[in-house]
Design a protein around this motif. Structure first.
Motif, mmCIF file in Angstrom:
data_model
loop_
_atom_site.group_PDB
_atom_site.id
_atom_site.type_symbol
_atom_site.label_atom_id
_atom_site.label_comp_id
_atom_site.label_asym_id
_atom_site.label_seq_id
_atom_site.Cartn_x
_atom_site.Cartn_y
_atom_site.Cartn_z
ATOM 1 N N LEU A 1 1.090 -1.250 0.075
ATOM 2 C CA LEU A 1 0.137 0.184 0.054
ATOM 3 C C LEU A 1 0.738 1.144 0.056
ATOM 4 C CD1 LEU A 1 -3.018 0.801 0.155
ATOM 5 C CD2 LEU A 1 -2.737 0.866 2.693
ATOM 6 N N ARG A 2 1.877 1.344 0.745
ATOM 7 C CA ARG A 2 2.884 2.479 0.811
ATOM 8 C C ARG A 2 3.576 2.672 -0.457
ATOM 9 N NH1 ARG A 2 4.132 4.261 5.898
ATOM 10 N NH2 ARG A 2 6.370 5.300 5.147
ATOM 11 N N LYS A 3 3.417 1.615 -1.438
ATOM 12 C CA LYS A 3 4.180 1.801 -2.756
ATOM 13 C C LYS A 3 3.239 2.736 -3.366
ATOM 14 C CE LYS A 3 6.717 -2.279 -2.823
ATOM 15 N NZ LYS A 3 7.093 -3.615 -3.643
ATOM 16 N N THR A 4 1.889 2.896 -3.273
ATOM 17 C CA THR A 4 1.080 3.467 -4.024
ATOM 18 C C THR A 4 0.742 4.830 -3.400
ATOM 19 O OG1 THR A 4 -1.087 2.601 -2.839
ATOM 20 C CG2 THR A 4 -0.081 1.637 -4.748
ATOM 21 N N GLN A 5 1.267 5.047 -2.103
ATOM 22 C CA GLN A 5 0.757 6.331 -1.433
ATOM 23 C C GLN A 5 1.900 7.199 -1.651
ATOM 24 O OE1 GLN A 5 -0.017 4.712 2.265
ATOM 25 N NE2 GLN A 5 -2.195 4.470 1.896
ATOM 26 N N PRO A 6 1.676 8.784 -1.674
ATOM 27 C CA PRO A 6 2.808 9.459 -1.532
ATOM 28 C C PRO A 6 3.066 9.625 0.017
ATOM 29 C CG PRO A 6 0.392 10.766 -1.731
ATOM 30 C CD PRO A 6 0.374 9.273 -1.960
ATOM 31 N N ILE A 7 4.280 9.977 0.235
ATOM 32 C CA ILE A 7 4.777 10.156 1.353
ATOM 33 C C ILE A 7 5.582 11.493 1.732
ATOM 34 C CG2 ILE A 7 6.672 9.029 2.883
ATOM 35 C CD1 ILE A 7 6.385 6.527 1.572
ATOM 36 N N LYS A 8 5.187 11.986 2.789
ATOM 37 C CA LYS A 8 5.870 13.213 3.221
ATOM 38 C C LYS A 8 7.516 13.168 3.142
ATOM 39 C CE LYS A 8 2.419 14.539 6.202
ATOM 40 N NZ LYS A 8 1.884 14.740 7.445
ATOM 41 N N ALA A 9 8.250 14.537 2.896
ATOM 42 C CA ALA A 9 9.660 14.281 3.153
ATOM 43 C C ALA A 9 9.967 14.295 4.753
ATOM 44 C CB ALA A 9 9.922 15.589 2.365
#
Lengths: 242, 397
Positions: free
Chosen positions: A68-76
């Protein structure tokens, strides 16, 4: 004029400015700190062990979460958050609170000098003590720091409530983060204001931390004063509506 | 004995069980320190400490190990001259331990084989900041003190070329300047170190201090030093006399002379001192510096000159400069030429491990993660093996 206003309201969900969170934390308080990230951004995972776990050892939920994390944008990630083994969130927060004018270098050096001062004082006490007392003397500056701040946290707080034209100090429960904040704030204010012009901050702070560790000293006294005020005003507790 | 066991017990509670499993050794860790260092199993005490406390017997096999200096000796041999952080560490641990490293071993080998009939050889310890030049110098001084040499130790020549409150015009030579405070402080420390030589050495010339006071030929050096300490105005001249007499008499063979100067690049650099009309003073116009320059020349025999370059206290030199040519300048390099340069570098992996073990032995590394392999790797990365940086990192962990 009504049509453009409505458009503005409908258009706001497309902006990257985050919307006010659906659950308000307190009825009396509004959210003031806005984030440039929209709500679908996830926090970064700094922990090295999380990423080093081999694929075979993960459970089904963890595998799903990774995918799932691969599809979500992540904050810096923040530049102050490192994946160092020596990193401590409480120490980082305290350093940030001590910082003035963005001078993190100075704040961090003061923090490290304080920890060193605490250690040296404890070592001096250790060598001067007899063998039975040596087992009781704590030399780890990090445990002393954490314990001292825990001892300074108030259990109950006061809030000013407006009723009938007058402000009353009403005892209210405090959340965990508010308690931690108050402990750190009191510690820093005490060390800044009540010290001689010539004593340096690490010296004073180490002294206060050691006193707080033993449940003595002015910061713990301030916590007790807060408790006593809350106890004295406990009749006003029904003014609180949350 | 009982105290050692109870200390050991408290240490056992501090260390986590994984530490013991990794080492494979059990109780006799602190007991092994009292035994000879030829232990067959690799206990941490065998890696980090050695029981050979005489610098004359230090060999290649002791490289990387710490040896203990008795605190009483430290007070007499080093009334000045220890780096401030090391002095703090000595106070905290209640013991003085120094690591035996290759540059110091090399220098010891040369000093043991000095030919006292030949002119004094000059050795220059150089290296980047925090690599251990001053402590290597201290190791050498300890060796020479044990061998009964006369130690002429200038702790930091940079202190003589900056921040001087009272500069007097020298009575001996109108062009030069006196520094009474610095000179008298140095004389006091010199007296503490070399008490026993002061009565044996007799001066060979008459010196006149002023119209009423003079010192006769044949009186002991101790009187000159006393005069310098009590009459602060004449302290600089007293220092000059001491240096001249020692240089003259070292060739006679009564004593061996070790001249140890820390921060020798100050002698040929700029100063921050100014005259009353705000014009700058050059280094050679200071009487102390002038006399020291004469001392560092190799026109005498019967001893050795060991020097350290230092950027840390230096004036108007870039931070990254550490090579002799950069720090000494043309004038200094030509004055010191020929000399034997000895590079002092960062810790190699064995020395690093030994240092960490020493800190763990003294419970200086209190953070739980510092005991783990991850923590050690991180310390190595953060400090890059630099001894000074490592010490500063471990201070707050």
């Amino acid at each position: 004029m009504a049509a453009p206003l409505v458009k503005a309201v409908l258009g706001s969900s497309d902006l990257t400015l985050s919307v006010r969170s659906a659950v308000l934390r307190f009825p009396g308080f509004t959210q003031v700190r806005w984030s440039r990230y929209s709500p679908e951004f996830r926090d970064p995972q700094i922990d090295k062990d999380y990423h080093r776990k081999p694929w075979a050892e993960l459970t089904e939920e963890e595998k799903f979460e990774r995918e799932l994390r691969k599809t979500q944008p992540i904050k810096a990630a923040r530049s102050a958050n490192t994946s160092s083994v020596f990193e401590d969130p409480v120490i980082s927060k305290f350093t940030n609170m001590m910082m003035k004018g963005g001078n993190k270098v100075l704040a961090r050096s003061l923090m490290t000098q304080t920890l060193e001062a605490v250690k040296r004082k404890q070592f001096k006490k250790f060598h001067a003590a007899s063998s039975e007392e040596q087992a009781t003397i704590e030399r780890n500056p990090y445990t002393i720091f954490h314990q001292a701040l825990k001892n300074c946290e108030p259990v109950i707080g006061l809030a000013p409530i407006l009723k009938g034209g007058r402000f009353y100090q009403v005892p209210v429960p405090l959340s965990d983060r508010r308690r931690r904040f108050l402990a750190m704030k009191w510690m820093i204010t005490e060390c800044r204001e009540k010290k001689h012009r010539r004593t340096l901050m690490p010296e004073k702070l180490s002294q206060e931390l050691l006193q707080a560790f033993h449940n003595q000293g002015p910061v713990v006294k301030r916590k007790h004063d807060m408790h006593k005020m809350a106890e004295a005003n406990r009749a006003l507790a029904h003014y609180r509506w949350w | 004995m009982l105290k050692g066991v109870t200390r050991l017990v408290s240490r056992v509670h501090k260390l986590d069980p994984g530490h013991f499993l990794r080492l494979g050794t059990q109780a006799p860790q602190s007991l092994a320190a009292h035994l000879d260092n030829q232990v067959s199993f690799e206990s941490p005490r065998a890696i980090s400490c050695t029981s050979e406390n005489d610098p004359a017997k230090h060999e290649e096999k002791h490289e990387g190990q710490h040896y203990n200096l008795p605190l009483q000796d430290m007070k007499t041999i080093f009334p000045h001259g220890l780096p401030p952080r090391y002095a703090m560490q000595m106070k905290t641990f209640n013991e003085a331990c120094l690591m035996v490293r290759k540059p110091a071993l090399e220098l010891l080998h040369y000093l043991k084989n000095t030919n006292f009939a030949h002119p004094a050889v000059r050795y220059v310890l150089y290296g980047e900041k925090g690599t251990g030049k001053t402590l290597s110098l201290c190791h050498i001084i300890h060796f020479c003190a044990k061998q009964d040499w006369l130690i002429l130790h200038i702790p930091d020549a940079h202190l003589w070329v900056k921040d001087c409150r009272d500069l007097l015009q020298s009575s001996y030579n109108k062009q030069r300047f006196d520094q009474p405070l610095e000179a008298s402080v140095w004389l006091k420390n010199f007296k503490t170190t070399n008490e026993r030589f002061l009565n044996q050495i007799k001066i060979q010339e008459k010196y006149v201090w002023n119209k009423r006071e003079s010192i006769e030929k044949g009186s002991s050096l101790g009187e000159v030093v006393e005069q310098g300490i009590t009459r602060v105005r004449n302290a600089t001249d007293a220092v000059g006399i001491v240096l001249k007499e020692l240089k003259r008499q070292s060739s006679l063979g009564i004593f061996h002379l070790l001249v140890a100067v820390d921060g020798v690049n100050a002698l040929w650099g700029r100063t921050t001192l100014k005259r009353e009309d705000k014009s700058p003073i050059a280094a050679e116009e200071l009487a102390l510096i002038h006399n020291l320059r004469k001392m560092v020349k190799n026109d005498w025999n019967g001893g050795a000159i060991v020097m350290t370059l230092s950027q840390t206290g230096s004036l108007f030199k870039p931070r990254k400069a550490y090579l002799p040519q950069e720090l000494l300048g043309k004038e200094g390099f030509d004055a010191l030429d020929p000399f034997i340069p000895i590079l002092v570098g960062n810790y190699n992996p064995k020395e690093f491990e030994s240092c960490i073990q020493y800190y763990l032995e003294n419970s200086w590394l209190q953070h739980e993660k510092a005991h783990t392999e991850e923590g050690k790797k991180e310390l190595l990365f953060l400090s890059n093996g630099n001894p000074g940086q490592l010490e500063r990192l471990c201070a707050y962990l």
